[in-house]
Design an enzyme around this catalytic site. Structure first.
Site: not given
Length: 491
Positions: A51, A58, A81, A193, A279
């Site tokens: 891959y 994707g 992208h 990535n 306080r």
């Protein structure tokens, strides 16, 4: 400052971002990078199906790419992208992205050539900062869109901030004698990535939040003096029996700030108890410090993490497609920080109200020099309330949302970059609220007598008065807020 891929700290990052420290690369770790690269080259030569090296991305992960097109595959990846939109990230965030990406790739699990890391470092040292649009990341499969705009610069494309200008990357590279890089197999994917956009934004936000949190306590101490607050609430024994270290430390700092003050009171001297916004400063601010400590831990882990996909182990014998790009740890941390910093604004605004409301103190109404004729700080509180309300909408968690993408292959995403961006905006709003409290507190202690302040608060007051003069007549207070805000950020 030398990066190794494993030892980057927030202190290191601060030095690079704000002190302009020169970055160098640990040569021993470049050897690990070279081993990872040889593994990628072997995969390509042997036409193994892996891959992102010789497949699509994707939903296209099952599409095998011919060896002749693996370089074109990386080019197409970056071009397609680079879909970021909106205003660019602040330049300091872009600088942080370069540093964090270089550090992550130096771990040696990403399969890039050493020249990729070297170029990222060269960009840092030459102060060439990519123009990266803020919007467009889902925060899983990494910060794909933002980091694509970063990757464009290595290729001589896109825009950069350089010497005070926003110019074409190719022009800036040429001025520094750098040639554009042609991406080889896996390198485009390795560059984008990852979680470096959300983490860079988160780091810058954290560094500003930490500084602001300290300032918030000093401002609160001055408010206590302006309201003759009761010092007993900060007694060490009270906080030790609760047990939270951050609460104990906050109370300790408050005691130190107020040491020697003649404007604080004891229980029963004027009143028995103060309102919670006075306080409970150690309890509320201390809880925010707990969150900041959590965020710091997560950021320092992520800054030294391998977050791309696939990852290469054992000199290429094991290549695994995993999910380290998923930004959920940072998304949750950023959402947590949003709430913590918003609370610093919430409690500050309540202290502002106590400073200006004549029903809650014995000071002139709205700290006005001539109540009625002059409104004084009346509308300063309005602005603070508006900012606090805006923070409440920004504090809605981004990480609870997820929209599936890439034909449902990427069916759960973190929205971590949105969380980081909103955290940063909350910090900017909170600084303005605290600037308003500072303006009001300085006015209040003047009425009480600055000669009676503690040494630490009086010194802070005197520095503040160099920025914002005393209110002797109504004026355009937005200018004062802007000046005080800038001072709190940079002083």
């Amino acid at each position: 400052m030398k990066i190794t891929g494993n030892s980057l700290t927030l202190t290191d990052v601060y030095q690079v971002l704000y002190d302009q420290a020169t970055v160098t690369i640990c040569k021993d770790h470049l050897q690990l990078v070279e081993k990872g690269r040889k593994a990628v080259d072997k995969i390509v030569q042997e036409s193994q199906v892996v891959y992102g090296i010789n497949t699509g991305f994707g939903k296209f992960s099952d599409v095998l790419i011919n060896v002749d097109y693996v370089k074109e595959l990386q080019l197409n990846l970056i071009h397609s992208h680079a879909c970021g939109v909106g205003d660019p990230f602040p330049e300091v965030v872009s600088r942080a992205m370069l540093l964090l990406r270089a550090n992550a790739l130096l771990k040696g699990y990403s399969g890039v050539r050493p020249i990729i890391i070297e170029r990222l470092v060269e960009l840092i040292n030459a102060k060439i900062h990519p123009v990266v649009p803020q919007q467009g990341s889902l925060g899983a499969s990494g910060d794909l869109a933002p980091l694509s705009h970063l990757a464009l610069v290595l290729m001589g494309e896109g825009e950069v901030f350089y010497k005070g200008r926003r110019i074409q990357a190719e022009t800036a590279l040429a001025e520094e004698g750098m040639m554009p890089i042609s991406l080889h197999a896996k390198e485009g994917l390795a560059l984008i990535n990852g979680t470096q956009a959300m983490t860079a934004m988160g780091v810058v936000a954290y560094l500003e939040a930490e500084k602001l949190a300290y300032k918030s306590e000093l401002i609160a101490a001055m408010t206590i003096e302006g309201l003759n607050g009761i010092i007993d609430a900060f007694d060490e024994d009270v906080h030790i029996v609760r047990g939270y270290p951050q609460q104990i430390e906050t109370a300790k700092r408050m005691r130190a700030y107020l040491s020697g003050s003649r404007l604080t009171t004891r229980q029963g001297e004027i009143r028995v108890q103060d309102a919670y916004s006075l306080r409970c400063i150690p309890q509320v601010h201390g809880a925010s410090w707990q969150v900041l400590d959590y965020v710091k831990e997560k950021l320092e882990i992520e800054m030294n993490a391998a977050t791309d996909n696939p990852l290469i182990f054992n000199d290429g014998d094991k290549v695994i497609s995993g999910g380290n790009f998923h930004g959920q740890p940072i998304a949750l941390a950023m959402d947590f920080m949003k709430i913590a910093v918003a609370e610093l604004a919430n409690i500050s605004e309540r202290r502002i109200e106590r400073l200006v409301n004549p029903q809650l103190n014995d000071l002139p109404p709205f700290l006005s020099p001539e109540p009625g004729l002059q409104s004084g700080a009346m509308i300063l509180q309005y602005s603070a309330a508006s900012l606090v309300s805006e923070n409440k909408t920004l504090a809605h968690p981004a990480s609870v949302d997820s929209i599936p993408s890439s034909a449902n292959q990427e069916d759960h995403v973190s929205m971590g970059t949105i969380a980081a961006r909103h955290a940063y905006q909350i910090i900017q709003n909170t600084r303005k609220v605290l600037a308003i409290e500072l303006i009001c507190a300085m006015q209040a202690v003047e009425y009480r007598g600055i000669e009676n302040m503690s040494n630490k608060t009086r010194s802070f007051y005197q520095a503040g008065r160099m920025i914002v003069p005393s209110i002797i007549k109504d004026r355009i207070f937005s200018k004062d807020i802007e000046k005080a805000t800038e001072w709190l950020k940079n002083a």
